[in-house]
Motif scaffolding. Structure first.
Motif, PDB file in Angstrom:
ATOM      1  N   THR A  18      59.972  20.757  -1.961  1.00  0.00           N
ATOM      2  CA  THR A  18      58.998  20.018  -1.155  1.00  0.00           C
ATOM      3  C   THR A  18      58.128  19.212  -2.112  1.00  0.00           C
ATOM      4  OG1 THR A  18      57.484  21.898  -1.174  1.00  0.00           O
ATOM      5  CG2 THR A  18      58.930  21.682   0.752  1.00  0.00           C
ATOM      6  N   TRP A  20      54.393  16.811  -2.546  1.00  0.00           N
ATOM      7  CA  TRP A  20      53.042  16.603  -2.036  1.00  0.00           C
ATOM      8  C   TRP A  20      53.052  15.582  -0.905  1.00  0.00           C
ATOM      9  CZ3 TRP A  20      48.463  18.553  -1.587  1.00  0.00           C
ATOM     10  CH2 TRP A  20      47.379  17.730  -1.262  1.00  0.00           C
ATOM     11  N   ASP A  22      55.229  14.996   1.241  1.00  0.00           N
ATOM     12  CA  ASP A  22      55.862  15.458   2.475  1.00  0.00           C
ATOM     13  C   ASP A  22      54.838  15.966   3.495  1.00  0.00           C
ATOM     14  OD1 ASP A  22      58.225  14.930   1.145  1.00  0.00           O
ATOM     15  OD2 ASP A  22      58.793  17.025   0.904  1.00  0.00           O
ATOM     16  N   ASN A  23      53.700  16.457   3.004  1.00  0.00           N
ATOM     17  CA  ASN A  23      52.670  16.979   3.907  1.00  0.00           C
ATOM     18  C   ASN A  23      51.993  15.842   4.658  1.00  0.00           C
ATOM     19  OD1 ASN A  23      53.113  19.564   3.029  1.00  0.00           O
ATOM     20  ND2 ASN A  23      51.134  19.827   2.046  1.00  0.00           N
ATOM     21  N   ASP A  24      51.671  16.099   5.908  1.00  0.00           N
ATOM     22  CA  ASP A  24      50.913  15.123   6.673  1.00  0.00           C
ATOM     23  C   ASP A  24      49.442  15.544   6.712  1.00  0.00           C
ATOM     24  OD1 ASP A  24      50.752  17.136   8.633  1.00  0.00           O
ATOM     25  OD2 ASP A  24      52.274  16.206   9.906  1.00  0.00           O
ATOM     26  N   GLY A  27      48.502  19.164   7.117  1.00  0.00           N
ATOM     27  CA  GLY A  27      48.802  20.114   6.057  1.00  0.00           C
ATOM     28  C   GLY A  27      50.174  20.755   6.115  1.00  0.00           C
ATOM     29  N   HIS A  28      51.075  20.192   6.917  1.00  0.00           N
ATOM     30  CA  HIS A  28      52.449  20.702   6.937  1.00  0.00           C
ATOM     31  C   HIS A  28      53.418  19.537   6.766  1.00  0.00           C
ATOM     32  CE1 HIS A  28      51.694  19.873  11.292  1.00  0.00           C
ATOM     33  NE2 HIS A  28      52.906  19.374  11.201  1.00  0.00           N
ATOM     34  N   VAL A  29      54.666  19.869   6.443  1.00  0.00           N
ATOM     35  CA  VAL A  29      55.670  18.828   6.248  1.00  0.00           C
ATOM     36  C   VAL A  29      55.851  18.064   7.555  1.00  0.00           C
ATOM     37  CG1 VAL A  29      58.121  18.414   5.786  1.00  0.00           C
ATOM     38  CG2 VAL A  29      56.839  20.021   4.357  1.00  0.00           C
ATOM     39  N   ASN A  30      55.739  16.754   7.462  1.00  0.00           N
ATOM     40  CA  ASN A  30      55.888  15.896   8.633  1.00  0.00           C
ATOM     41  C   ASN A  30      57.334  15.883   9.109  1.00  0.00           C
ATOM     42  OD1 ASN A  30      56.349  12.975   9.882  1.00  0.00           O
ATOM     43  ND2 ASN A  30      54.201  13.564  10.164  1.00  0.00           N
ATOM     44  N   SER A  75      55.119  23.781   4.261  1.00  0.00           N
ATOM     45  CA  SER A  75      54.204  22.850   3.597  1.00  0.00           C
ATOM     46  C   SER A  75      54.400  22.910   2.089  1.00  0.00           C
ATOM     47  CB  SER A  75      52.751  23.159   3.961  1.00  0.00           C
ATOM     48  OG  SER A  75      52.407  24.462   3.546  1.00  0.00           O
TER      49      SER A  75
END
Length: 143
Positions: A18, A20, A22-24, A27-30, A75
């Motif tokens: 993962t 940085w 990738d987080n939206d 606070g989690h991967v979009n 995340s």
């Protein structure tokens, strides 16, 4: 969450890092990044295990369909893995089953399908899957 696909449902795995970015904002991967993970898993398998030559080969794969169900958030900086299998193998197309797992977890965070149609690089017309690639994909086929 017992209805989720588990690791035992997949035949091949690869680690995914993962990032940085990738987080939206939550606070989690979009969601859009999961499709990137799916693409990476499928194409890594094709390149490493099935002999796909993405730079100079006469045959390339086009994605014609994809879908994803999201079940648990991930995340950055979690370590994750992509699970891979083949759901259906046709003459010129293949539907993969792909799932994303947190490292060490048995239940997936997301799962879905990804369909490639293999085409001639120049004409962009469907062509039969080559024997070496078909053999590699058959080894991933689930009932």
């Amino acid at each position: 969450m017992s209805d989720l696909p588990t690791r035992q449902s997949y035949r091949w795995f690869m680690p995914i890092t993962t990032r940085w970015m990738d987080n939206d904002i939550y606070g989690h991967v979009n969601n859009v990044h999961y499709y990137s993970y799916f693409d990476t898993v499928a194409n890594t398998y094709l390149i490493q295990q099935a002999g796909l030559d993405i730079h100079d080969g006469d045959i390339i794969g086009y994605i014609v369909n994809s879908q994803c169900d999201y079940k648990k958030a991930i995340s950055f900086p979690e370590k994750i893995e992509g699970g891979f299998r083949v759901n259906r193998l046709g003459n010129s197309s293949v539907e993969y089953g792909i799932a994303i797992f947190k490292e060490g977890d048995n239940d997936c965070c997301a799962f879905g399908t990804f369909t490639h149609v293999f085409v001639d690089r120049k004409t962009e017309r469907p062509v039969p899957i080559s024997t070496p690639m078909r053999t590699a994909l058959e080894s991933m086929l689930v009932d």
